[in-house]
Structure formats: C-alpha cells, structure tokens
Design an enzyme around this catalytic site. Structure first.
Site, short mmCIF file in Angstrom:
data_model
loop_
_atom_site.label_atom_id
_atom_site.label_comp_id
_atom_site.label_asym_id
_atom_site.label_seq_id
_atom_site.Cartn_x
_atom_site.Cartn_y
_atom_site.Cartn_z
N ARG A 15 0.83 -1.21 0.00
CA ARG A 15 0.00 0.00 0.00
C ARG A 15 0.87 1.27 0.00
O ARG A 15 0.99 1.94 -1.02
CB ARG A 15 -0.94 -0.04 1.22
CG ARG A 15 -2.09 0.95 1.17
CD ARG A 15 -1.73 2.37 1.49
NE ARG A 15 -1.12 2.55 2.81
CZ ARG A 15 -0.55 3.68 3.20
NH1 ARG A 15 -0.48 4.72 2.38
NH2 ARG A 15 0.00 3.78 4.39
N ASP A 16 1.50 1.57 1.11
CA ASP A 16 2.30 2.81 1.19
C ASP A 16 3.42 2.75 0.17
O ASP A 16 3.76 3.74 -0.49
CB ASP A 16 2.88 2.96 2.61
CG ASP A 16 3.17 4.41 2.98
OD1 ASP A 16 3.19 5.26 2.08
OD2 ASP A 16 3.38 4.68 4.18
N HIS A 207 5.59 4.52 12.63
CA HIS A 207 5.52 4.46 11.16
C HIS A 207 6.48 5.54 10.64
O HIS A 207 6.13 6.71 10.57
CB HIS A 207 4.07 4.74 10.74
CG HIS A 207 3.82 4.82 9.25
ND1 HIS A 207 2.97 3.95 8.60
CD2 HIS A 207 4.26 5.68 8.30
CE1 HIS A 207 2.91 4.27 7.31
NE2 HIS A 207 3.68 5.33 7.11
N HIS A 209 9.07 7.13 7.92
CA HIS A 209 9.68 7.24 6.58
C HIS A 209 11.15 7.61 6.78
O HIS A 209 11.53 8.16 7.82
CB HIS A 209 8.91 8.25 5.73
CG HIS A 209 7.58 7.71 5.26
ND1 HIS A 209 7.38 7.22 4.00
CD2 HIS A 209 6.41 7.54 5.92
CE1 HIS A 209 6.13 6.78 3.88
NE2 HIS A 209 5.51 6.96 5.04
N CYS A 240 4.38 9.15 0.21
CA CYS A 240 3.00 9.61 0.06
C CYS A 240 2.92 10.58 -1.12
O CYS A 240 3.72 11.51 -1.22
CB CYS A 240 2.53 10.29 1.34
SG CYS A 240 0.86 10.94 1.21
N ASN A 249 9.10 4.27 3.31
CA ASN A 249 9.15 3.86 4.70
C ASN A 249 10.51 3.23 4.97
O ASN A 249 11.18 2.77 4.05
CB ASN A 249 8.09 2.78 4.98
CG ASN A 249 6.69 3.30 4.80
OD1 ASN A 249 6.19 3.37 3.69
ND2 ASN A 249 6.07 3.66 5.89
#
Ligand code: HMG
Ligand code: MG
Length: 301
Positions: A15-16, A207, A209, A240, A249
């Site tokens: 996803r990310d 979370h 990055h 993002c 990430n």
C-alpha cells in the site's frame, strides 16, 4: 525501560510502498508480493487502499488485489478507508482491519484527504462505528506527527489532540507517522509520549519514513519506550503522493536486521524477506532500497 522481547511488524509495502509508483503495477504482482511477505513470516500486511482512483490511480485495483490473495490464518490484512464510500467498498473484500488516516497538520489534511482535521474526524466516525459493528478492527494513522511538508515542525500537543479525537470516535490503535521522515529520536519520542496519554503501549505503533536516514534511529528510540508495533515497507518502497520529496518507509529488511541483532523476536525469515524485496524491486526495475538487503544479496554473490 528495557527493550521489548518481541516486535510485530506491519508491512505496508503493497500500500504505502506502491501507491506512489508512477508505472502501473499489475494486480498479479501486488498479490504475489503479499504472498511472498506472508511466506517470509509477516503477520500483518497493509494490502491496499479504498481511496479515490482519481487521487491515487495505483490503488484502483484494490478489490482485485484483495480477492486474489490466498489468505493464511493468523495473518491480518488491512486496508485504508478514508470515508464511508471507501468503507462500503472495502467491506466486500473482508479486511481484518481498516485504517482511517488523519493528520496532525491542517495543511496536510487538506492536501491529502481534501478536508480539515475536524471534518476528517466527522467523516471517520461513521466509518469506525460501521467497522466495529461488523467486527472489523480499526486502526488510525496519524500523519505529520513530527513535521509537515507545508507547516514545518508540528508540536506534540497537536499529536495529542489528534490522538484524543481518534480515541473519542472509537479507533482502537494508532500509528505515529513521520510522513516525510524529518524526525529525530527525541522529537519522535515526544510525539509518542503525547499519543500514550490517550492510547496504551500495546496500541501505539511507529511508522517512520526514511527521507533523512533517521528511521532506524527513530525505531530504536521508540523501542526504548516499549513500543513493539512498527510499520515498514519491504525494500524501502514508497512515499505519500501528497508529501513531495518524501521517500519510502524504513525498509522492513533493515528493521528486521536491527531487531534480530538486538535479540528481539519477529518470526520473520530475513532471507525470504530479502527475496520478496528483490522480487518487487526487479519488477520496478531498481535495486532494493534496503541496506541490509543490499549487503545480504552481495554476500550471496
Ligand atoms: P473528495 O474529492 O473530497 O471526495 O476526496 P468527495 O466525497 O467530494 O468525492 C469526489 C469524487 O471521489 C466522487 O466521484 C466520489 O464518488 C469519489 P465523482 O462523482 O467525481 O466521479 N470518491 C471515492 N471513490 C472511491 N473511493 C472512495 C471515494 N471517496 C470519494 N473512498 C478523498 C476525498 C479522501 C476520497 C480523496 O481525497 C482521496 O482519495 N485521497 C487520497 C488520499 C490517499 O490515499 N493518500 C495516501 C494515503 S495516506 C498516507 O500515505 C500516509 C500514511 O502512510 C501515514 C504517513 O506516512 O503519514 C497512512
Ligand atoms: Mg506512510
């Protein structure tokens, strides 16, 4: 405080990691990536998001990807849902957990989900209620808890405020996200501290990055506080779309190498994880963005 004995990682690569890829990635590849991650021992995988395909075209195949996964028992599959429309579509795919995503920065909230923080909470509330009524777990992602690409530094009070709003609408656990990877250990600890006022230690995850190369240091700083849930992205994929210049990430391979080196259990097979990262990196036509994977692949020759 002593470090946790075990850590649970959520791989957000599908996803990310992939949401920001300009080249279309076929659903079959995304499905294969999820399979490889679960085969490597990941127990939580953030698979896709049910957002507007006009905003994030890469995630338009959300239902197809969810339908194609051969689920393993004991693995939790989560998806992002920004509003009721997203939730209603997502629920047909039977996710184990949905993720509502807000921001500690007003400007980022506007750019990312096209509404203010207060409006976002109003939108999330019925989503959270519907998910919980359906027995689906609810996580809340909190973006820009340290810094924002539009507003700069974000004070911990704003993080605490968002955490409280999320708690009030029934979100069960939250991610303290450094969306643009500007955080350093003490700043990240302050954001986590502000969150811990409203959520227990078991319900707070990191979370991070890795834009400025601080994500592993920030992970260690969170471990020192007893945090034992983290999100990471295989091969360090991602970023993002609404955070210009922000990179992926922290790589799952790097976090696993760190954790195993500290004697912390993950149930993850690092070699198989490296294979998963190599698989998706080959498809994307680049080397894995993980230092540990690069080293281990070089050692294999
Ligand atoms: P909007 O335009 O304000 O929504 O978008 P709207 O309700 O006015 O609807 C406009 C159109 O979108 C309509 O279609 C809706 O049907 C459609 P039209 O009539 O024009 O054809 N629509 C949807 N379609 C599919 N699924 C939906 C949906 N909702 C509306 N769920 C919205 C608001 C939130 C939808 C939009 O801004 C959006 O999709 N944004 C994408 C946000 C995103 O995916 N960002 C990346 C993920 S967050 C992240 O990466 C951060 C994180 O990793 C943590 C961190 O690192 O910080 C989690
Ligand atoms: Mg993120």
């Amino acid at each position: 405080m002593s470090l946790p004995e075990r850590v649970q990682l959520i791989d957000v690569g599908p996803r990310d990691g992939l949401q920001n890829e300009k080249q279309p990635v076929p659903a079959a590849v995304k499905i294969e990536l999820v399979h490889r991650l679960q085969d490597a021992g990941l127990k939580e995988i953030e698979v896709t998001s049910f957002v507007s395909p006009k905003w994030v075209p890469q995630m338009a195949d959300n239902a197809e990807v969810m339908a194609g996964i051969q689920r393993q028992s004991g693995v939790r599959y989560s998806v992002l849902t920004p509003n009721l429309k997203g939730f209603e579509a997502a629920v047909l795919s039977k996710p184990d957990e949905i993720v509502v995503f807000g921001a500690a920065s007003e400007a980022f909230s506007q750019r990312n989900i096209n509404c203010s923080i207060a409006e976002s909470i109003e939108r999330f509330a019925p989503v959270v209620a519907a998910a919980r009524a359906a027995g689906i777990r609810v996580r809340g992602a909190m973006s820009c808890t340290v810094g924002c690409p539009y507003e700069g530094d974000i004070p911990p009070e704003r993080v605490g405020m968002l955490a409280r709003l999320m708690k009030d609408i029934g979100v069960q656990r939250v991610d303290v996200a450094d969306t643009i990877g500007v955080g350093t250990p003490r700043k990240v600890q302050r954001a986590i501290e502000a969150t811990l006022v409203h959520f227990g230690l078991d319900d707070v995850s990191g979370h991070f990055h890795d834009t400025y190369g601080q994500a592993l240091a920030n992970t260690y700083a969170a471990l020192e506080m007893g945090v034992w849930n983290f999100q990471s992205s295989v091969a360090g994929l991602g970023g993002c779309p609404y955070a210009k210049g922000a990179t992926g990430n922290v790589a799952t391979e790097d976090v696993v190498y760190l954790l195993h080196g500290l004697g912390i259990e993950t149930d993850i097979d690092l070699e198989r994880l490296v294979d998963a990262g190599k698989f998706i990196s080959d498809v994307l036509g680049r080397a894995p963005g993980s230092r540990a994977a690069t080293a281990l692949l070089a050692k294999r020759g």
